[in-house]
Design a protein around this motif. Structure first.
Motif, PDB file in Angstrom:
ATOM      1  N   ALA A   1      -2.288  -0.048   8.694  1.00  0.00           N
ATOM      2  CA  ALA A   1      -2.076  -0.347   7.304  1.00  0.00           C
ATOM      3  C   ALA A   1      -2.571  -1.638   7.160  1.00  0.00           C
ATOM      4  N   THR A   2      -3.019  -1.915   5.866  1.00  0.00           N
ATOM      5  CA  THR A   2      -3.937  -3.340   5.761  1.00  0.00           C
ATOM      6  C   THR A   2      -3.641  -3.951   4.308  1.00  0.00           C
TER       7      THR A   2
ATOM      8  N   ALA B   1       9.457   1.466   5.318  1.00  0.00           N
ATOM      9  CA  ALA B   1       8.487   0.994   4.741  1.00  0.00           C
ATOM     10  C   ALA B   1       8.496  -0.490   4.133  1.00  0.00           C
ATOM     11  N   ASN B   2       9.808  -0.794   3.500  1.00  0.00           N
ATOM     12  CA  ASN B   2       9.932  -1.917   3.042  1.00  0.00           C
ATOM     13  C   ASN B   2       9.655  -3.183   4.036  1.00  0.00           C
TER      14      ASN B   2
ATOM     15  N   LYS C   1       6.879  11.966   2.664  1.00  0.00           N
ATOM     16  CA  LYS C   1       8.131  10.927   2.496  1.00  0.00           C
ATOM     17  C   LYS C   1       8.206  10.132   3.777  1.00  0.00           C
ATOM     18  N   GLY C   2       6.949  10.179   4.605  1.00  0.00           N
ATOM     19  CA  GLY C   2       6.801   9.298   5.814  1.00  0.00           C
ATOM     20  C   GLY C   2       6.522   8.053   5.421  1.00  0.00           C
ATOM     21  N   VAL C   3       6.505   7.203   6.355  1.00  0.00           N
ATOM     22  CA  VAL C   3       6.323   5.637   5.844  1.00  0.00           C
ATOM     23  C   VAL C   3       4.989   5.485   5.265  1.00  0.00           C
ATOM     24  N   PRO C   4       3.672   5.796   6.235  1.00  0.00           N
ATOM     25  CA  PRO C   4       2.361   5.734   5.807  1.00  0.00           C
ATOM     26  C   PRO C   4       2.070   6.341   4.398  1.00  0.00           C
TER      27      PRO C   4
ATOM     28  N   LEU D   1       3.743   3.898   1.946  1.00  0.00           N
ATOM     29  CA  LEU D   1       2.960   2.637   1.682  1.00  0.00           C
ATOM     30  C   LEU D   1       1.665   2.776   1.004  1.00  0.00           C
ATOM     31  N   GLN D   2       1.348   4.023   0.901  1.00  0.00           N
ATOM     32  CA  GLN D   2      -0.064   4.325   0.157  1.00  0.00           C
ATOM     33  C   GLN D   2       0.254   4.401  -1.202  1.00  0.00           C
ATOM     34  N   LYS D   3       1.569   5.089  -1.486  1.00  0.00           N
ATOM     35  CA  LYS D   3       1.944   5.188  -2.992  1.00  0.00           C
ATOM     36  C   LYS D   3       2.294   3.717  -3.638  1.00  0.00           C
ATOM     37  N   ARG D   4       2.470   2.812  -2.865  1.00  0.00           N
ATOM     38  CA  ARG D   4       2.558   1.292  -3.370  1.00  0.00           C
ATOM     39  C   ARG D   4       1.479   0.577  -3.478  1.00  0.00           C
ATOM     40  N   GLY D   5       0.164   1.068  -3.057  1.00  0.00           N
ATOM     41  CA  GLY D   5      -0.983   0.801  -3.344  1.00  0.00           C
ATOM     42  C   GLY D   5      -1.565  -0.132  -2.062  1.00  0.00           C
TER      43      GLY D   5
END
Length: 312
Positions: free
Chosen positions: A48-49, A269-270, A295-298, A301-305
């Motif tokens: 994740a970046t 994810a937070n 509903k996994g962490v990746p 995170l993608q859904k949050r941009g």
């Protein structure tokens, strides 16, 4: 597939049963293997970046054997590049684990498990303990969820996968050698409180379901199949296991999906999001099931941009 629970919490209960000797053995295993040059892909790895910062997400299992190590170069390089190792719970803090176990896994003085089980549940438990040679008195004050998980830990060890060679201990040993700080995403108290949130009825159902599958061999059949998928980074098999689990309708399946995964993944994810905003490079190791599915962490995170790439 309720046996996925093994990979989420088995490491926690290992602290209740493992010894300092086991920790020493795990460290020696790392020392003797980490320098090897080649290894197969295992588990699942994401990157994740955010604005030049990177967080590697590696999916673990909480048991192990010497044949697992070393992990493949992409993983060991990612950990080497990271400034920090982040794990679910800092399993070195045995005092925090002891306190959490006493608070959430042990009945107060004067109470026993018999007072919280039906006659049928108590009889089934006694039969299971007799099969594995554990005196009933040894677990008399343990809550049903803890007895079930303890028996799972021991069965995994009997099948060649002791917790003292789990992935977290391997990563901790490397991080310590590289003088990296180690951070936890959660606490032992929080994790064990989730199990303790079950009612007496739910705990008995959880215990009986697990005892039945331990007795008929289904528990280890499913667990070993998941380990096999993890050992060769078989993403399809891991995803299929998650999908099968989500179809379950009994108490153990519901608890696993709704509490151990769906409730915890957003908080994880937070924490990763916070790391991406503050740390140049971090390495996060959590149970593989937390990284899978919509509903996994990746995906969260993608859904949050955030940009998230699945490396394998």
């Amino acid at each position: 597939m309720r046996r996925n629970i093994v990979f989420i919490f088995i490491a926690l209960l290992s602290l209740y049963t493992a010894s300092a000797q086991a920790d020493k053995a795990a460290t020696q295993t790392v020392t003797s293997t980490v320098q090897k040059n080649t290894a197969p892909q295992r588990g699942t790895l994401y990157r994740a970046t955010y604005r030049g910062n990177v967080s590697y997400l590696f999916g673990t299992i909480h048991v192990g054997q010497t044949a697992f190590y070393p992990l493949e170069p992409q993983v060991t390089r990612a950990l080497s590049d990271a400034k920090k190792l982040v794990i679910e719970v800092d399993i070195r803090d045995t005092e925090a684990m002891r306190v959490a176990v006493m608070r959430h896994g042990i009945y107060p003085d004067g109470q026993t498990i018999n007072q919280h089980l039906s006659a049928d549940g108590s009889a089934q438990l006694r039969q299971a303990l007799k099969r594995v040679g554990i005196p009933f008195e040894n677990v008399a004050r343990m809550k049903p969820w803890m007895v079930a998980n303890l028996l799972l830990v021991q069965e995994m060890a009997r099948n060649g996968f002791p917790t003292e060679q789990g992935i977290e201990k391997y990563f901790i040993s490397i991080a310590q050698k590289q003088n990296k700080p180690i951070q936890e995403l959660e606490t032992a108290d929080y994790q064990l409180s989730l199990f303790d949130s079950m009612s007496d009825v739910e705990q008995e159902e959880y215990l009986k379901e697990n005892l039945t599958e331990l007795a008929n061999g289904e528990a280890m059949k499913k667990a070993l199949a998941l380990i096999a998928a993890w050992q060769i980074a078989d993403a399809k098999a891991l995803e299929n296991a998650l999908l099968e689990m989500q179809k379950g309708e009994n108490a153990s399946d519901r608890f696993l999906q709704q509490v151990l995964l769906d409730k915890r993944n957003p908080n994880m994810a937070n924490k990763v999001e916070a790391l991406l905003k503050t740390d140049k490079v971090s390495f996060v190791a959590v149970g593989a099931l937390h990284l899978l599915g919509e509903k996994g962490v990746p995906k969260l995170l993608q859904k949050r941009g955030y940009e998230v790439q699945r490396i394998y």
